[in-house]
Motif scaffolding. Structure first.
Motif, PDB file in Angstrom:
ATOM      1  N   UNK A   1       0.826  -1.210   0.000  1.00 50.38           N
ATOM      2  CA  UNK A   1       0.000   0.000   0.000  1.00 50.38           C
ATOM      3  C   UNK A   1       0.859   1.258   0.000  1.00 50.38           C
ATOM      4  N   UNK A   2       1.976   1.224   0.704  1.00 47.23           N
ATOM      5  CA  UNK A   2       2.899   2.357   0.679  1.00 47.23           C
ATOM      6  C   UNK A   2       3.438   2.563  -0.734  1.00 47.23           C
ATOM      7  N   UNK A   3       3.694   1.477  -1.450  1.00 49.50           N
ATOM      8  CA  UNK A   3       4.140   1.571  -2.831  1.00 49.50           C
ATOM      9  C   UNK A   3       3.085   2.183  -3.728  1.00 49.50           C
ATOM     10  N   UNK A   4       1.827   1.800  -3.517  1.00 49.94           N
ATOM     11  CA  UNK A   4       0.734   2.353  -4.318  1.00 49.94           C
ATOM     12  C   UNK A   4       0.568   3.841  -4.032  1.00 49.94           C
ATOM     13  N   UNK A   5       0.677   4.229  -2.770  1.00 55.11           N
ATOM     14  CA  UNK A   5       0.604   5.650  -2.418  1.00 55.11           C
ATOM     15  C   UNK A   5       1.759   6.409  -3.063  1.00 55.11           C
ATOM     16  N   UNK A   6       2.951   5.814  -3.052  1.00 54.55           N
ATOM     17  CA  UNK A   6       4.112   6.453  -3.682  1.00 54.55           C
ATOM     18  C   UNK A   6       3.891   6.636  -5.175  1.00 54.55           C
TER      19      UNK A   6
ATOM     20  N   UNK B   1       8.292   7.588  -8.101  1.00 51.49           N
ATOM     21  CA  UNK B   1       8.497   6.301  -8.759  1.00 51.49           C
ATOM     22  C   UNK B   1       9.575   5.440  -8.118  1.00 51.49           C
ATOM     23  N   UNK B   2      10.658   6.039  -7.651  1.00 49.44           N
ATOM     24  CA  UNK B   2      11.732   5.254  -7.048  1.00 49.44           C
ATOM     25  C   UNK B   2      11.239   4.568  -5.774  1.00 49.44           C
ATOM     26  N   UNK B   3      10.482   5.295  -4.961  1.00 48.65           N
ATOM     27  CA  UNK B   3       9.949   4.703  -3.736  1.00 48.65           C
ATOM     28  C   UNK B   3       8.911   3.633  -4.052  1.00 48.65           C
ATOM     29  N   UNK B   4       8.121   3.889  -5.083  1.00 52.13           N
ATOM     30  CA  UNK B   4       7.130   2.910  -5.520  1.00 52.13           C
ATOM     31  C   UNK B   4       7.803   1.585  -5.856  1.00 52.13           C
TER      32      UNK B   4
ATOM     33  N   UNK C   1      10.535  -8.345 -12.239  1.00 50.25           N
ATOM     34  CA  UNK C   1      10.193  -7.155 -13.020  1.00 50.25           C
ATOM     35  C   UNK C   1      10.497  -5.886 -12.231  1.00 50.25           C
ATOM     36  N   UNK C   2      10.127  -5.880 -10.965  1.00 52.14           N
ATOM     37  CA  UNK C   2      10.390  -4.701 -10.127  1.00 52.14           C
ATOM     38  C   UNK C   2      11.881  -4.477  -9.916  1.00 52.14           C
ATOM     39  N   UNK C   3      12.643  -5.558  -9.767  1.00 52.75           N
ATOM     40  CA  UNK C   3      14.091  -5.419  -9.634  1.00 52.75           C
ATOM     41  C   UNK C   3      14.694  -4.824 -10.898  1.00 52.75           C
ATOM     42  N   UNK C   4      14.193  -5.235 -12.047  1.00 49.93           N
ATOM     43  CA  UNK C   4      14.645  -4.646 -13.309  1.00 49.93           C
ATOM     44  C   UNK C   4      14.320  -3.152 -13.338  1.00 49.93           C
ATOM     45  N   UNK C   5      13.141  -2.786 -12.868  1.00 52.16           N
ATOM     46  CA  UNK C   5      12.770  -1.378 -12.798  1.00 52.16           C
ATOM     47  C   UNK C   5      13.664  -0.595 -11.852  1.00 52.16           C
ATOM     48  N   UNK C   6      14.023  -1.185 -10.710  1.00 49.03           N
ATOM     49  CA  UNK C   6      14.928  -0.529  -9.759  1.00 49.03           C
ATOM     50  C   UNK C   6      16.292  -0.308 -10.389  1.00 49.03           C
ATOM     51  N   UNK C   7      16.798  -1.316 -11.094  1.00 55.81           N
ATOM     52  CA  UNK C   7      18.108  -1.198 -11.750  1.00 55.81           C
ATOM     53  C   UNK C   7      18.062  -0.116 -12.829  1.00 55.81           C
ATOM     54  N   UNK C   8      17.011  -0.115 -13.638  1.00 51.68           N
ATOM     55  CA  UNK C   8      16.881   0.908 -14.689  1.00 51.68           C
ATOM     56  C   UNK C   8      16.764   2.302 -14.096  1.00 51.68           C
ATOM     57  N   UNK C   9      16.005   2.433 -13.026  1.00 48.16           N
ATOM     58  CA  UNK C   9      15.866   3.732 -12.369  1.00 48.16           C
ATOM     59  C   UNK C   9      17.205   4.193 -11.801  1.00 48.16           C
ATOM     60  N   UNK C  10      17.954   3.282 -11.200  1.00 48.28           N
ATOM     61  CA  UNK C  10      19.277   3.611 -10.672  1.00 48.28           C
ATOM     62  C   UNK C  10      20.197   4.084 -11.789  1.00 48.28           C
TER      63      UNK C  10
END
Length: 87
Positions: A25-30, A36-39, A72-81
């Motif tokens: 839920x914290x991710x959805x709020x983010x 996006x990074x916190x999400x 998928x989320x880990x890939x998004x974290x790496x791309x965001x980084x």
């Protein structure tokens, strides 16, 4: 005569699944707030905890769903980084 009150003993999976749900839920709020990074981070942690619960329950559908979501989320974290820190 004693009152017999049946206490419900909560297993560790109860605590993990509720923690995971709150983190998701914290991710959805983010996400709704444009953070996006916190999400990505909160969603990854929440899915990871749900993956632990799925393994405890031996629920293959939840294991598959949360494994793929974590990947998928880990890939998004790496791309965001890479976008934020390596440009």
């Amino acid at each position: 005569m004693r009152n017999k009150i049946k206490k419900r003993i909560k297993n560790i999976d109860w605590y993990i699944k509720w923690s995971a749900s709150i983190i998701l839920l914290m991710g959805i709020i983010s996400r709704a707030s444009g953070l996006n990074a916190y999400d990505l981070i909160f969603s990854f942690l929440g899915c990871g905890l749900w993956l632990v619960v799925a393994c405890l329950w031996n629920d293959r559908a939840l294991i598959m769903l949360n494994s793929v979501a974590c990947a998928i989320l880990l890939l998004g974290i790496i791309n965001n980084f890479n976008e934020v820190y390596l440009k």
